[in-house]
Design an enzyme around this catalytic site. Structure first.
Site, PDB file in Angstrom:
ATOM      1  N   GLU A  35     -28.508  25.438  39.688  1.00  0.00           N
ATOM      2  CA  GLU A  35     -27.679  26.243  38.786  1.00  0.00           C
ATOM      3  C   GLU A  35     -27.291  25.372  37.589  1.00  0.00           C
ATOM      4  O   GLU A  35     -26.791  24.263  37.751  1.00  0.00           O
ATOM      5  CB  GLU A  35     -26.433  26.739  39.536  1.00  0.00           C
ATOM      6  CG  GLU A  35     -25.545  27.608  38.659  1.00  0.00           C
ATOM      7  CD  GLU A  35     -24.637  28.536  39.473  1.00  0.00           C
ATOM      8  OE1 GLU A  35     -24.987  28.886  40.622  1.00  0.00           O
ATOM      9  OE2 GLU A  35     -23.572  28.905  38.943  1.00  0.00           O
ATOM     10  N   ARG A  36     -27.562  25.898  36.412  1.00  0.00           N
ATOM     11  CA  ARG A  36     -27.303  25.174  35.153  1.00  0.00           C
ATOM     12  C   ARG A  36     -28.080  23.850  35.101  1.00  0.00           C
ATOM     13  O   ARG A  36     -27.601  22.871  34.523  1.00  0.00           O
ATOM     14  CB  ARG A  36     -25.809  24.914  34.952  1.00  0.00           C
ATOM     15  CG  ARG A  36     -24.927  26.120  35.165  1.00  0.00           C
ATOM     16  CD  ARG A  36     -25.376  27.344  34.417  1.00  0.00           C
ATOM     17  NE  ARG A  36     -24.503  28.489  34.639  1.00  0.00           N
ATOM     18  CZ  ARG A  36     -24.741  29.700  34.130  1.00  0.00           C
ATOM     19  NH1 ARG A  36     -25.837  29.940  33.421  1.00  0.00           N
ATOM     20  NH2 ARG A  36     -23.907  30.686  34.351  1.00  0.00           N
ATOM     21  N   ASN A  57     -21.285  27.059  44.318  1.00  0.00           N
ATOM     22  CA  ASN A  57     -21.495  28.423  44.837  1.00  0.00           C
ATOM     23  C   ASN A  57     -22.365  28.229  46.080  1.00  0.00           C
ATOM     24  O   ASN A  57     -23.571  28.338  46.050  1.00  0.00           O
ATOM     25  CB  ASN A  57     -22.189  29.290  43.790  1.00  0.00           C
ATOM     26  CG  ASN A  57     -21.334  29.400  42.533  1.00  0.00           C
ATOM     27  OD1 ASN A  57     -20.152  29.710  42.610  1.00  0.00           O
ATOM     28  ND2 ASN A  57     -21.918  29.109  41.380  1.00  0.00           N
ATOM     29  N   LYS A  65     -15.136  25.709  46.131  1.00  0.00           N
ATOM     30  CA  LYS A  65     -14.833  26.683  45.079  1.00  0.00           C
ATOM     31  C   LYS A  65     -14.385  27.939  45.813  1.00  0.00           C
ATOM     32  O   LYS A  65     -15.185  28.576  46.500  1.00  0.00           O
ATOM     33  CB  LYS A  65     -16.086  26.950  44.253  1.00  0.00           C
ATOM     34  CG  LYS A  65     -15.953  28.087  43.243  1.00  0.00           C
ATOM     35  CD  LYS A  65     -17.203  28.180  42.366  1.00  0.00           C
ATOM     36  CE  LYS A  65     -17.138  29.352  41.400  1.00  0.00           C
ATOM     37  NZ  LYS A  65     -18.304  29.394  40.493  1.00  0.00           N
ATOM     38  N   GLU A 101     -14.816  33.508  40.718  1.00  0.00           N
ATOM     39  CA  GLU A 101     -16.133  34.079  40.403  1.00  0.00           C
ATOM     40  C   GLU A 101     -16.807  34.643  41.650  1.00  0.00           C
ATOM     41  O   GLU A 101     -17.977  34.378  41.918  1.00  0.00           O
ATOM     42  CB  GLU A 101     -17.008  33.023  39.714  1.00  0.00           C
ATOM     43  CG  GLU A 101     -16.421  32.575  38.390  1.00  0.00           C
ATOM     44  CD  GLU A 101     -17.311  31.638  37.580  1.00  0.00           C
ATOM     45  OE1 GLU A 101     -18.061  30.864  38.175  1.00  0.00           O
ATOM     46  OE2 GLU A 101     -17.227  31.723  36.333  1.00  0.00           O
ATOM     47  N   ARG A 103     -11.314  22.993  44.085  1.00  0.00           N
ATOM     48  CA  ARG A 103     -11.443  23.223  42.648  1.00  0.00           C
ATOM     49  C   ARG A 103     -10.347  24.124  42.088  1.00  0.00           C
ATOM     50  O   ARG A 103      -9.981  25.134  42.701  1.00  0.00           O
ATOM     51  CB  ARG A 103     -12.820  23.821  42.338  1.00  0.00           C
ATOM     52  CG  ARG A 103     -13.921  22.838  42.637  1.00  0.00           C
ATOM     53  CD  ARG A 103     -15.258  23.428  42.332  1.00  0.00           C
ATOM     54  NE  ARG A 103     -15.699  23.196  40.981  1.00  0.00           N
ATOM     55  CZ  ARG A 103     -16.196  24.129  40.186  1.00  0.00           C
ATOM     56  NH1 ARG A 103     -16.249  25.392  40.569  1.00  0.00           N
ATOM     57  NH2 ARG A 103     -16.638  23.827  38.998  1.00  0.00           N
ATOM     58  N   LYS A 143     -11.155  20.929  35.732  1.00  0.00           N
ATOM     59  CA  LYS A 143     -12.077  20.732  34.605  1.00  0.00           C
ATOM     60  C   LYS A 143     -11.320  20.129  33.417  1.00  0.00           C
ATOM     61  O   LYS A 143     -10.123  20.355  33.265  1.00  0.00           O
ATOM     62  CB  LYS A 143     -12.719  22.062  34.193  1.00  0.00           C
ATOM     63  CG  LYS A 143     -13.750  22.567  35.210  1.00  0.00           C
ATOM     64  CD  LYS A 143     -14.541  23.772  34.697  1.00  0.00           C
ATOM     65  CE  LYS A 143     -15.512  24.247  35.788  1.00  0.00           C
ATOM     66  NZ  LYS A 143     -16.354  25.386  35.376  1.00  0.00           N
ATOM     67  N   ASP A 157     -13.909  26.300  30.162  1.00  0.00           N
ATOM     68  CA  ASP A 157     -15.110  26.095  30.966  1.00  0.00           C
ATOM     69  C   ASP A 157     -16.155  25.261  30.223  1.00  0.00           C
ATOM     70  O   ASP A 157     -17.155  25.813  29.759  1.00  0.00           O
ATOM     71  CB  ASP A 157     -15.679  27.469  31.332  1.00  0.00           C
ATOM     72  CG  ASP A 157     -16.752  27.387  32.391  1.00  0.00           C
ATOM     73  OD1 ASP A 157     -17.023  26.280  32.870  1.00  0.00           O
ATOM     74  OD2 ASP A 157     -17.313  28.444  32.738  1.00  0.00           O
ATOM     75  N   GLU A 213     -12.957  16.966  36.508  1.00  0.00           N
ATOM     76  CA  GLU A 213     -14.356  17.408  36.556  1.00  0.00           C
ATOM     77  C   GLU A 213     -14.893  17.547  35.136  1.00  0.00           C
ATOM     78  O   GLU A 213     -14.347  18.275  34.318  1.00  0.00           O
ATOM     79  CB  GLU A 213     -14.449  18.755  37.292  1.00  0.00           C
ATOM     80  CG  GLU A 213     -15.874  19.280  37.407  1.00  0.00           C
ATOM     81  CD  GLU A 213     -15.981  20.571  38.231  1.00  0.00           C
ATOM     82  OE1 GLU A 213     -15.449  20.631  39.349  1.00  0.00           O
ATOM     83  OE2 GLU A 213     -16.593  21.535  37.735  1.00  0.00           O
ATOM     84  N   GLU A 223     -24.804  22.791  29.840  1.00  0.00           N
ATOM     85  CA  GLU A 223     -24.871  24.253  29.923  1.00  0.00           C
ATOM     86  C   GLU A 223     -24.460  24.927  28.616  1.00  0.00           C
ATOM     87  O   GLU A 223     -25.048  25.927  28.217  1.00  0.00           O
ATOM     88  CB  GLU A 223     -23.945  24.710  31.065  1.00  0.00           C
ATOM     89  CG  GLU A 223     -23.765  26.193  31.148  1.00  0.00           C
ATOM     90  CD  GLU A 223     -22.761  26.610  32.219  1.00  0.00           C
ATOM     91  OE1 GLU A 223     -22.214  25.734  32.917  1.00  0.00           O
ATOM     92  OE2 GLU A 223     -22.544  27.825  32.369  1.00  0.00           O
ATOM     93  N   HIS A 259     -16.927  29.746  23.505  1.00  0.00           N
ATOM     94  CA  HIS A 259     -17.634  30.707  24.346  1.00  0.00           C
ATOM     95  C   HIS A 259     -18.327  31.829  23.560  1.00  0.00           C
ATOM     96  O   HIS A 259     -18.219  33.008  23.885  1.00  0.00           O
ATOM     97  CB  HIS A 259     -16.673  31.334  25.374  1.00  0.00           C
ATOM     98  CG  HIS A 259     -17.310  31.482  26.724  1.00  0.00           C
ATOM     99  ND1 HIS A 259     -18.510  32.138  26.912  1.00  0.00           N
ATOM    100  CD2 HIS A 259     -16.927  31.065  27.944  1.00  0.00           C
ATOM    101  CE1 HIS A 259     -18.830  32.107  28.195  1.00  0.00           C
ATOM    102  NE2 HIS A 259     -17.897  31.446  28.850  1.00  0.00           N
TER     103      HIS A 259
HETATM  104  C1  BDP Z   1     -19.528  27.908  34.853  1.00  0.00           C
HETATM  105  C2  BDP Z   1     -20.978  28.081  35.169  1.00  0.00           C
HETATM  106  C3  BDP Z   1     -21.229  28.600  36.543  1.00  0.00           C
HETATM  107  C4  BDP Z   1     -20.449  27.776  37.551  1.00  0.00           C
HETATM  108  C5  BDP Z   1     -19.000  27.740  37.169  1.00  0.00           C
HETATM  109  C6  BDP Z   1     -18.183  26.825  38.054  1.00  0.00           C
HETATM  110  O1  BDP Z   1     -21.517  28.983  34.231  1.00  0.00           O
HETATM  111  O2  BDP Z   1     -22.604  28.583  36.782  1.00  0.00           O
HETATM  112  O3  BDP Z   1     -20.605  28.301  38.826  1.00  0.00           O
HETATM  113  O4  BDP Z   1     -18.867  27.221  35.864  1.00  0.00           O
HETATM  114  O5  BDP Z   1     -17.839  25.751  37.581  1.00  0.00           O
HETATM  115  O6  BDP Z   1     -19.448  27.115  33.708  1.00  0.00           O
HETATM  116  O7  BDP Z   1     -17.887  27.168  39.183  1.00  0.00           O
END
Ligand code: BDP
Length: 735
Positions: free
Chosen positions: A199-200, A242, A319, A323, A356, A392, A397, A419, A425, A553
């Site tokens: 992912e990313r 995830n 996490k 999301e 997180r 973060k 983000d 983080e 990304e 963004h």
């Molecule tokens: C976002 C990303 C996503 C991650 C999320 C995260 O787009 O893919 O799952 O952060 O940090 O920036 O959980």
């Protein structure tokens, strides 16, 4: 005979010559390929190519023999790294000896592993387990250099430091230096999925070959560990936040254990991202309620199973309730309840939970950037001693620029781990040359003012502000199966700078860039200076051509590739660019002062006042905190609109300048890396222009204003930019 010509000697000769020519060509191709392979980026900053003769000669007089134990796996790794590194740099193999029989012995070890080091009675109390000292001494009447630590791992770090001195052309005749990490957990977070995708990820597939593990331990895993150890990284979370619950099944844990075995000699512990509902999916329970006794027992038993396989397992990264991920709130429990339940299972084994804070699900309608603070601030003091809250750098983000996250400094009773994102990304994926050192440094040096002036984020991170010993920094890795690991040579610098800043958050991004350039390319000052300048300006360039003056963004939905400032599509308003820029006919920007969302109030009063005041707010954060009219007068005297267009244009011009710099340096770089960088800069220029033009076309469609004099109109119509759509974008994820 049917028209066929007789084949005489002459023909045989030509055929023979042709074959010879083809053979020679093939040989040449192989030799070239061999040469090219050597500079394909695989060796990262650990290339150990022979130094120029004069320099190597000087160093050779100071390093004539190696005295090093080889009893433990870490000692073996250290010795072999020094032999490999010094052999390569000095152009000749270094003899291994037992005693210092002449000038130039390099003596390495701990007081336990080396009688020579023990005999020196060094004061190494301040070094801790991972620190080291390097000193020029006299042993048995001979000049010698020692690399000493309290533990093998400190010695390994010292060995890499010693190699770096040579790699960066530093004097080594009179050494007296000591260093130790200021942060305890220095961790890479891999967002790698069990199916091999990342992912990313923009550097190819995952480097973990789950299918072939545990039986096949690819040599690359060792090189990964070497690279990390060389910059002090001591932990790796192997899988995506995830998380797939399967990672906690015995079959996968055996694979994880194999990787842990490879990494252990290099001081690297493995961690896993876990799915909060794993007790249901893997354990067959009906609930994952963190206060349910069966659930708690399940986590305990699982932890016991893990530690049987991996005695030095680091812990879990979670996490939760973010999301779409499950979490304690699904059962009416708090984040602290959830974190503490897992922490209780790990505590008897010395493991930690990195929980997180990237959570924004509570009340729809609340400014998204306020939600994490609202959620976690009230929980200060409620987390168990082995929980770290992973925050973060900014409140949104991983944007090209964000102000610091107000949670830093706001939770004195909680251990906060920072983080950062290393994979780009939101900063041009693999191809844009964007050195992240200045971004990291900006975040770390920000003054939270929570305990008066000088309460920097770095002091929260290294624990000195509130007296925490358990501290950490996590970087979302940019590593994949590409030969060059990171998708481009310059992206390697971002892995490097993350490690160095995690070791010491007060180091300078410029100094780190310089180290990296010297080790990765050349020590020639005529090369180093312009390249470091180019790197240092590169992040600002990206901010300018993507999201200047505090915008954020504006990227395309889901894939985050390219500009889509017009996007207002679902499923959530706070995933869309229009939510963040709030542009209309009258003005642009997000009012986060008291008249708007009042996000400023999450900062300490002096910082809140600065951000809330139009007189004091730095231009770079203007539209993050304020909604202002298009004709607002900037400090420069220009209107906001003109200034915005100028920033976008400067961003593009800066990339053109980077191209000019790079082409002026052609002679200093091998062809393969030269060409890759040049080609990627061309992609970057093309995309920077696209960003500028699409954003200007869109904002102009909203405000109807002319461009400032002398600034070119967008190359295409807004309709054209809107018509662009992208499938199969690497690293894709739907959020
Ligand atoms: C976002 C990303 C996503 C991650 C999320 C995260 O787009 O893919 O799952 O952060 O940090 O920036 O959980």
């Amino acid at each position: 005979m049917g028209g066929t010509a007789p084949r005489g000697d002459a023909t045989r000769w030509t055929t023979g010559l042709r074959l010879l020519a083809v053979g020679l060509l093939l040989l040449a191709a192989c030799l070239c390929a061999g040469h090219a392979r050597a500079e394909d980026g695989y060796d990262l900053w650990l290339r150990y190519h022979p130094l120029p003769a004069a320099q190597a000669g000087t160093y050779r007089s100071h390093v004539t023999q190696l005295i090093a134990g080889a009893t433990t796996p870490t000692q073996v790794a250290t010795r072999s790294e020094l032999l490999r590194g010094l052999g390569g740099l000095l152009g000749q193999a270094l003899p291994v000896a037992d005693t210092a029989s002449r000038d130039g012995a390099l003596i390495i070890g701990t007081p336990v592993s080396s009688p020579l080091i023990a005999g020196l009675h060094l004061d190494m109390r301040a070094l801790g387990r991972e620190g080291y000292l390097i000193r020029s001494v006299v042993v048995n009447g001979h000049a010698a250099t020692i690399i000493a630590g309290n533990d093998d791992i400190g010695v390994l770090y010292g060995a890499f430091r010693f190699l770096r001195l040579l790699q960066t052309a530093q004097p080594i005749a009179r050494l007296d230096l000591r260093d130790w990490p200021r942060v305890k957990l220095r961790v890479l977070d891999h967002w790698d999925n069990l199916n091999g995708s990342v992912e990313r990820g923009y550097a190819g597939a995952s480097i973990w070959d789950w299918w072939k593990l545990p039986d096949w331990r690819a040599p690359r895993y060792t090189d990964y560990a070497r690279a990390n150890a060389s910059i002090g990284i001591n932990g790796a979370v192997l899988n995506n936040v995830n998380a797939d619950p399967l990672i906690l099944t015995h079959k996968y844990l055996e694979k994880v254990a194999a990787l842990a075995d490879v990494f252990r000699p290099y001081g690297i512990r493995v961690y896993l991202s876990v799915r909060f509902s794993a007790p249901i999916e893997v354990g067959g329970l009906k609930t994952a309620d963190p206060l349910d006794p069966q659930v708690r027992r399940w986590w305990r038993t699982k932890a016991d199973e893990i530690y049987k396989l991996i005695p030095d397992f680091g812990g879990f990264l979670v996490k939760a309730n973010s999301e779409g991920q499950p979490g304690p709130q699904d059962y009416g429990r708090t984040h602290a309840d959830g974190a503490n339940a897992l922490a209780a299972a790990l505590a008897p084994h010395g493991g930690v939970v990195m929980w997180r804070a990237f959570v924004y699900a509570n009340k729809p309608g609340t400014d998204r950037i306020k939600q994490s603070y609202n959620e976690f601030k009230p929980l200060d003091g409620k987390f168990a001693a082995n929980v770290l809250l992973q925050v973060k750098n900014g409140p949104l983000d991983f944007q090209p620029r964000e102000p610091f996250n107000p949670l830093f400094g706001a939770m004195p009773k909680t251990r906060l781990i920072m983080e950062l994102q290393i994979t780009k990304e939101y900063l041009g994926f693999a191809t844009h040359l964007v050195y992240l050192g200045p971004l990291y440094q900006e975040a770390l040096s920000a003054d939270t003012m929570t305990r008066g002036k000088g309460s920097t984020v770095a002091k929260v991170v290294d624990g000195t502000l509130d007296g925490h010993a358990l501290t950490g920094m996590a970087g979302v890795a940019n590593i994949g199966a590409d030969r060059d690991w990171c998708g481009s040579v310059f992206n390697q610098a971002n892995w490097y700078v993350f490690g160095r800043l995690a070791w010491n958050p007060t180091l300078s991004a410029r100094a780190i860039a310089e180290e990296w350039v010297r080790m990765t390319f050349s020590n020639d000052d005529a090369f180093v200076k312009p390249v470091v300048d180019m790197m240092m300006g590169s992040r600002e360039a990206a901010v300018n051509y993507m999201t200047p003056l505090g915008l954020a963004h504006l990227m395309g939905h889901g894939h985050h590739y390219g500009p889509e400032p017009w996007d207002a599509s679902g499923p959530r308003a706070d995933w869309t660019p229009v939510y963040f820029h709030r542009a209309d006919y009258a003005g642009i920007g997000f009012d986060r002062t008291a008249t708007g969302s009042d996000a400023v109030a999450q900062y300490a009063p002096p910082v809140a006042r600065e951000f809330a005041s139009l007189q004091q707010i730095p231009d770079k954060y203007l539209l993050w905190f304020h909604h202002v009219p298009w004709d607002y007068r900037m400090r420069s005297g220009h209107t906001l609109w003109d200034e915005l267009v100028m920033h976008y244009t400067h961003g593009v011009d800066a990339v053109k300048q980077m191209q000019r710099t790079w082409s002026s340096l052609k002679g200093y770089v091998d062809d393969e890396r030269y060409r890759q960088v040049a080609a990627f800069l061309a992609i970057q220029l093309h995309e920077a222009q696209w960003w500028r033009d699409a954003c200007i076309a869109y904002f102009q469609s909203i405000n109807g204003l002319p461009l400032p004099v002398g600034y070119a109109p967008p190359a295409h119509s807004l309709k054209y930019y809107k018509s662009l759509s992208f499938k199969d974008v690497p690293g894709y994820s739907s959020w």
